[in-house]
Design a protein around this motif. Structure first.
Motif, mmCIF file in Angstrom:
data_model
loop_
_atom_site.group_PDB
_atom_site.id
_atom_site.type_symbol
_atom_site.label_atom_id
_atom_site.label_comp_id
_atom_site.label_asym_id
_atom_site.label_seq_id
_atom_site.Cartn_x
_atom_site.Cartn_y
_atom_site.Cartn_z
ATOM 1 N N ALA A 152 80.427 -33.112 119.719
ATOM 2 C CA ALA A 152 79.311 -33.428 118.831
ATOM 3 C C ALA A 152 79.620 -34.609 117.918
ATOM 4 C CB ALA A 152 78.935 -32.198 117.998
ATOM 5 N N GLY A 153 80.340 -35.588 118.475
ATOM 6 C CA GLY A 153 80.648 -36.788 117.709
ATOM 7 C C GLY A 153 81.701 -36.601 116.642
ATOM 8 N N GLU A 154 82.417 -35.473 116.673
ATOM 9 C CA GLU A 154 83.455 -35.209 115.681
ATOM 10 C C GLU A 154 84.753 -34.828 116.378
ATOM 11 O OE1 GLU A 154 82.287 -32.795 112.178
ATOM 12 O OE2 GLU A 154 80.385 -32.537 113.233
ATOM 13 N N SER A 155 85.849 -34.908 115.628
ATOM 14 C CA SER A 155 87.146 -34.506 116.150
ATOM 15 C C SER A 155 87.482 -33.104 115.641
ATOM 16 C CB SER A 155 88.227 -35.496 115.695
ATOM 17 O OG SER A 155 89.499 -35.085 116.160
ATOM 18 N N LEU A 193 82.691 -24.907 124.062
ATOM 19 C CA LEU A 193 83.771 -24.869 125.052
ATOM 20 C C LEU A 193 83.837 -23.565 125.841
ATOM 21 C CD1 LEU A 193 86.658 -26.600 123.052
ATOM 22 C CD2 LEU A 193 85.250 -27.584 124.860
ATOM 23 N N LEU A 194 83.380 -22.465 125.247
ATOM 24 C CA LEU A 194 83.558 -21.163 125.910
ATOM 25 C C LEU A 194 82.257 -20.419 126.224
ATOM 26 C CD1 LEU A 194 86.627 -19.886 123.834
ATOM 27 C CD2 LEU A 194 86.646 -20.906 126.125
ATOM 28 N N PHE A 195 81.197 -20.637 125.455
ATOM 29 C CA PHE A 195 79.958 -19.904 125.710
ATOM 30 C C PHE A 195 79.396 -20.140 127.118
ATOM 31 C CE2 PHE A 195 78.454 -19.198 121.042
ATOM 32 C CZ PHE A 195 79.636 -18.532 120.783
ATOM 33 N N PRO A 196 79.538 -21.347 127.687
ATOM 34 C CA PRO A 196 79.037 -21.529 129.063
ATOM 35 C C PRO A 196 79.712 -20.621 130.087
ATOM 36 C CG PRO A 196 79.329 -23.662 128.006
ATOM 37 C CD PRO A 196 79.958 -22.635 127.097
ATOM 38 N N GLN A 215 79.449 -18.337 108.513
ATOM 39 C CA GLN A 215 77.989 -18.213 108.510
ATOM 40 C C GLN A 215 77.340 -19.518 108.977
ATOM 41 O OE1 GLN A 215 76.984 -16.873 104.557
ATOM 42 N NE2 GLN A 215 78.052 -14.922 104.817
ATOM 43 N N ALA A 216 77.904 -20.644 108.544
ATOM 44 C CA ALA A 216 77.379 -21.942 108.983
ATOM 45 C C ALA A 216 77.621 -22.146 110.476
ATOM 46 C CB ALA A 216 78.035 -23.069 108.180
ATOM 47 N N ILE A 217 78.767 -21.678 110.967
ATOM 48 C CA ILE A 217 79.064 -21.789 112.407
ATOM 49 C C ILE A 217 78.062 -20.987 113.218
ATOM 50 C CG2 ILE A 217 80.734 -21.158 114.193
ATOM 51 C CD1 ILE A 217 82.941 -21.728 112.082
ATOM 52 N N VAL A 218 77.812 -19.749 112.801
ATOM 53 C CA VAL A 218 76.862 -18.901 113.530
ATOM 54 C C VAL A 218 75.473 -19.534 113.538
ATOM 55 C CG1 VAL A 218 75.667 -16.674 113.508
ATOM 56 C CG2 VAL A 218 78.135 -16.757 113.157
ATOM 57 N N ALA A 219 75.058 -20.089 112.404
ATOM 58 C CA ALA A 219 73.750 -20.746 112.336
ATOM 59 C C ALA A 219 73.682 -21.922 113.318
ATOM 60 C CB ALA A 219 73.482 -21.223 110.907
ATOM 61 N N ARG A 220 74.762 -22.653 113.418
ATOM 62 C CA ARG A 220 74.804 -23.795 114.347
ATOM 63 C C ARG A 220 74.781 -23.322 115.797
ATOM 64 N NH1 ARG A 220 78.904 -28.907 113.394
ATOM 65 N NH2 ARG A 220 78.315 -30.141 115.227
ATOM 66 N N TRP A 221 75.545 -22.264 116.090
ATOM 67 C CA TRP A 221 75.531 -21.710 117.448
ATOM 68 C C TRP A 221 74.134 -21.227 117.833
ATOM 69 C CZ3 TRP A 221 80.468 -18.222 116.836
ATOM 70 C CH2 TRP A 221 81.613 -19.015 117.025
ATOM 71 N N ARG A 222 73.463 -20.593 116.910
ATOM 72 C CA ARG A 222 72.136 -20.043 117.221
ATOM 73 C C ARG A 222 71.128 -21.146 117.531
ATOM 74 N NH1 ARG A 222 70.366 -15.609 112.967
ATOM 75 N NH2 ARG A 222 68.819 -15.224 114.601
ATOM 76 N N GLN A 223 71.328 -22.303 116.920
ATOM 77 C CA GLN A 223 70.471 -23.451 117.236
ATOM 78 C C GLN A 223 70.801 -24.020 118.611
ATOM 79 O OE1 GLN A 223 70.924 -26.243 113.987
ATOM 80 N NE2 GLN A 223 69.108 -25.453 112.948
ATOM 81 N N GLU A 224 72.092 -24.091 118.934
ATOM 82 C CA GLU A 224 72.534 -24.722 120.169
ATOM 83 C C GLU A 224 72.479 -23.783 121.375
ATOM 84 O OE1 GLU A 224 76.382 -26.375 119.411
ATOM 85 O OE2 GLU A 224 75.685 -27.617 117.743
ATOM 86 N N PHE A 225 72.522 -22.474 121.118
ATOM 87 C CA PHE A 225 72.468 -21.484 122.201
ATOM 88 C C PHE A 225 71.397 -20.447 121.877
ATOM 89 C CE2 PHE A 225 76.745 -23.221 121.948
ATOM 90 C CZ PHE A 225 77.010 -23.569 123.267
ATOM 91 N N PRO A 226 70.122 -20.869 121.894
ATOM 92 C CA PRO A 226 69.036 -19.972 121.466
ATOM 93 C C PRO A 226 68.849 -18.764 122.377
ATOM 94 C CG PRO A 226 68.153 -21.977 122.450
ATOM 95 C CD PRO A 226 69.622 -22.203 122.282
ATOM 96 N N MET A 227 69.450 -18.797 123.580
ATOM 97 C CA MET A 227 69.312 -17.647 124.477
ATOM 98 C C MET A 227 70.137 -16.457 124.019
ATOM 99 S SD MET A 227 71.993 -19.569 125.289
ATOM 100 C CE MET A 227 71.186 -20.954 126.104
ATOM 101 N N LEU A 228 71.112 -16.679 123.158
ATOM 102 C CA LEU A 228 71.964 -15.602 122.668
ATOM 103 C C LEU A 228 71.284 -14.865 121.518
ATOM 104 C CD1 LEU A 228 75.461 -17.369 122.565
ATOM 105 C CD2 LEU A 228 74.456 -16.069 124.441
#
Length: 246
Positions: A152-155, A193-196, A215-228
């Motif tokens: 995502a453009g970050e290291s 890296l692992l959800f796929p 909490q911020a990580i989960v919010a980001r995951w929910r946006q990127e993996f809405p099927m979960l």
């Protein structure tokens, strides 16, 4: 002159009353905190007892305080693993949870735990504990030093995944690392890296979900993996659960 003296006495009394009120409020806070600490301790003792019963353990587990996963989180993992019977479990960070999950695999009569560990000392400690409990055939601790990953453009500093079996299909993913000190949102890379590699019906458990970073990580995951789908479990340090639909 008497007026000045009276004023000084009044100020001294007012200051004293203010300090007494502060001390009184502090005592109430300490009392409430003590009660809460006792409730938390009792809950963890109950969870630890439940864990030993659930897993029919005859050899003591390593300490479950400090950096280790709390008993209530471990009990959530054990109950899920015993009921869902995952064939492949992947952990991000090894420790007591590795023993708990390996014991679940042993009781289920099938399954394997793969645990990514960036610290060689802790990896060896976990391997020794697996041997001590006779669980070495049900879990494998993989030396996975942290290395730079571009996402995502970050290291990001994330586990080296080369030691994982090729094409690993994950039924249960447990995320308890890398340490928060590595960078902000340190556990985010687990998503891309692992959800796929999650199988249908797979569950993701993340410890420390009460922290703002998680909490911020989960919010980001929910946006990127809405099927979960997303749920939470009441645990001392917080527990987030993501589920891939069947």
């Amino acid at each position: 002159m008497p007026l000045i003296i009276d004023s000084l006495i009044f100020l001294v009394l007012a200051f004293t009353l203010h300090k007494l009120r502060q001390a009184h409020l502090l005592l109430f806070d300490l009392r409430d905190q003590s009660r809460q600490d006792n409730v938390t301790l009792f809950r963890q003792l109950e969870a630890l007892q439940g864990l030993y019963t659930e897993l029919d353990l005859r050899t003591s587990l390593p300490p479950t305080r400090g950096w280790a996963a709390s008993p209530d989180f471990l009990l959530e993992l054990a109950r899920h693993a015993r009921s869902a019977k995952p064939q492949t479990v992947l952990e991000c960070s090894s420790g007591t949870s590795t023993l708990v999950l390996a014991r679940c695999m042993q009781l289920n009569g099938a399954g394997k735990v793969f645990s990514l560990e960036h610290d060689h000392y802790y990896a060896e400690q976990t391997r020794q504990q697996l041997q001590r409990h006779g669980l070495q055939d049900w879990a494998q601790v993989l030396d996975a030093p942290l290395q730079s990953q571009a996402l995502a453009g970050e290291s990001w500093s994330w586990y080296e995944l080369g030691a994982l079996p090729s094409g690993l299909a994950i039924d249960l993913l447990v995320i308890d690392g890398p340490p928060q000190t590595t960078r902000a949102l340190a556990r985010y890379p687990a998503g891309p890296l692992l959800f796929p590699q999650l199988t249908a019906g797979a569950h993701v458990f993340m410890d420390d979900a009460g922290r703002s970073d998680e909490q911020a990580i989960v919010a980001r995951w929910r946006q990127e993996f809405p099927m979960l789908t997303h749920a939470t479990r009441v645990c001392e340090k917080g527990c987030a659960v993501l589920i891939k639909p069947i």
